[in-house]
Scaffold this active site. Structure first.
Site, short mmCIF file in Angstrom:
data_model
loop_
_atom_site.label_atom_id
_atom_site.label_comp_id
_atom_site.label_asym_id
_atom_site.label_seq_id
_atom_site.Cartn_x
_atom_site.Cartn_y
_atom_site.Cartn_z
N SER A 12 0.80 -1.22 0.00
CA SER A 12 0.00 0.00 0.00
C SER A 12 0.84 1.27 0.00
O SER A 12 0.32 2.35 -0.31
CB SER A 12 -0.94 0.01 1.21
OG SER A 12 -0.22 -0.12 2.42
N ASP A 14 -2.30 8.56 7.84
CA ASP A 14 -3.30 7.72 8.51
C ASP A 14 -2.57 6.80 9.48
O ASP A 14 -1.38 6.99 9.74
CB ASP A 14 -4.14 6.97 7.47
CG ASP A 14 -3.36 5.92 6.68
OD1 ASP A 14 -2.18 5.67 7.01
OD2 ASP A 14 -3.92 5.34 5.74
N HIS A 26 0.34 4.96 7.00
CA HIS A 26 1.03 5.47 5.82
C HIS A 26 1.52 6.91 5.98
O HIS A 26 0.85 7.73 6.62
CB HIS A 26 0.10 5.40 4.61
CG HIS A 26 -0.46 4.04 4.37
ND1 HIS A 26 -1.73 3.68 4.79
CD2 HIS A 26 0.08 2.93 3.79
CE1 HIS A 26 -1.95 2.41 4.46
NE2 HIS A 26 -0.87 1.94 3.86
#
Length: 424
Positions: free
Chosen positions: A42, A389, A392
């Protein structure tokens, strides 16, 4: 004679400056990178998870708030690989604008002449790619688009195939390599095997993966308790390295030669780990960081081993752990951002204000208990936060990482930086 003498003096002054500019912009000018192929999780996913059934998605607000819309990127703006692709274009645009057009016309003429001698092509056709590298699963990633590169990364993906099972759908590295094999065959069909192999040899490949093998496998709360009793951290890391060796070797066998391998960052410092690890207080969680460092030590040796054993390969070890740790430790006076401001025109934000909490948050002291989503609150100034977040980095932090990987020293990236890799 006077005018001719003045012109000679001017040229003497301008030539060293133009030479420096050409050196600085050389990755854009060299024409050495026709395509960019991205593998990972991600941290670099550009939207592949939009097209699979998965609990790990980012194609909803407020993700992408500074990108213009949610794209499937797990941040407020761009990923590291997005920014690396842009940096040459930023440099070229800024320097030509501020120096050529605003300084004086003669310098612009001189630089234009030097670029002409170097067979210059506009940014977007070389390292400063015109468009971000598209996700493999997007229906528009077909035809000639794939000749400029493809992003195979998937949120929740890992080195080990069991990793990320809690999310349901995800594309682990073995499957990403299968997808690249399909792209490879498509490219061969389009331009022929000799041209395709040459394209792969000159292209840039990056692999950013491994964090999920810890966070969403070995260190998953409750679910991993039994495994932690049976398997030591050293054994688990050994299993990861063994699998990674096979995967990187396969990537080489498929034609990749310039390969950037990012290590695992200080995952014990992400808001999620701070909120879910009892007793850490204001500190980072120690076990995740210890495991990351154990893996990184083994990974650096693996990169050196593969560079030696695989003929013609150039593996580069990107020390993301060192860069992120530096940002966290020195966030209030992070001097490297001054250079970044000159490059990317972000002149008003030269330091962070928060290095331990999520900008996008719902619950938890550090905003790390619930993933970013529509019910979340968002900090007023995203550029002041290291983390977007619970998991990340923000666009601002990604800018610093990308800049240091592009032009940093051996403490950040070894044995050469990306600019040097491109030129090699």
């Amino acid at each position: 004679m006077g005018a001719l003498s003045n012109r000679k003096i001017t040229l003497r002054i301008l030539f060293p400056i133009s030479t420096f500019l050409v050196f600085l912009l050389s990755p854009c000018l060299a024409g050495n990178v026709p395509a960019n192929f991205v593998f990972g999780d991600s941290l670099v996913d550009a939207g592949n998870n939009n097209y699979i059934v998965s609990l790990s998605k980012a194609n909803y607000i407020p993700n992408g708030i500074d990108f213009g819309k949610p794209t499937g990127r797990y941040t407020n703006g761009r990923t590291i690989v997005d920014i690396i692709g842009e940096l040459c274009s930023f440099l070229l645009s800024l320097l030509l604008d501020s120096i050529c057009h605003r300084f004086f016309e003669l310098m612009g003429m001189l630089i234009s002449f030097v670029l002409l001698l170097l067979n210059f092509h506009p940014p977007g056709q070389k390292v400063g790619f015109k468009d971000f590298t598209p996700p493999y699963l997007a229906p528009t990633t077909v035809g000639d688009v794939v000749l400029k590169g493809v992003n195979y990364a998937s949120g929740g993906g890992g080195i080990l195939n069991y990793t990320g099972k809690i999310f349901g759908g995800r594309i682990n590295l073995d499957a990403q390599l299968d997808n690249f094999a399909n792209t490879r065959q498509d490219i061969i069909s389009r331009i022929g095997a000799p041209a395709a192999l040459k394209l792969f040899q000159r292209s840039l490949f990056s692999v950013t993966i491994g964090s999920n093998d810890f966070i969403n496998n070995y260190l998953t709360p409750i679910l991993s308790a039994a495994e932690q009793k049976l398997v030591s951290p050293q054994t688990f890391v050994g299993t990861m390295i063994s699998r990674f060796r096979l995967q990187l070797t396969r990537l080489y066998s498929l034609g990749a030669r310039r390969i950037i391998v990012a290590n695992v960052g200080p995952i014990g410092c992400i808001p999620y780990q701070r909120d879910t690890t009892p007793g850490v207080g204001d500190d980072c969680a120690s076990l995740p960081n210890q495991m990351a460092q154990l893996f990184n030590t083994r990974l650096k040796s693996l990169v050196a081993e593969l560079s030696t054993s695989l003929e013609g390969s150039k593996f580069v070890y990107a020390d993301v752990y060192n860069i992120v740790d530096d940002i966290i430790q020195n966030y209030e006076s992070f001097g490297s951002r001054k250079l970044l401001a000159a490059i990317s025109r972000v002149e008003k934000h030269l330091s962070f204000e928060n290095a331990n909490s999520s900008c996008c948050y719902i619950a938890g002291r550090f905003g790390g208990l619930i993933p970013c989503g529509p019910p979340s609150k968002v900090c007023s100034d995203r550029s002041k936060y290291v983390f977007w977040d619970p998991y990340h980095p923000s666009d601002a932090a990604n800018e610093i990482m990308a800049t240091r990987l592009l032009g940093g020293d051996s403490d950040d990236i070894w044995p050469m930086n990306i600019r040097q890799l491109i030129q090699s």
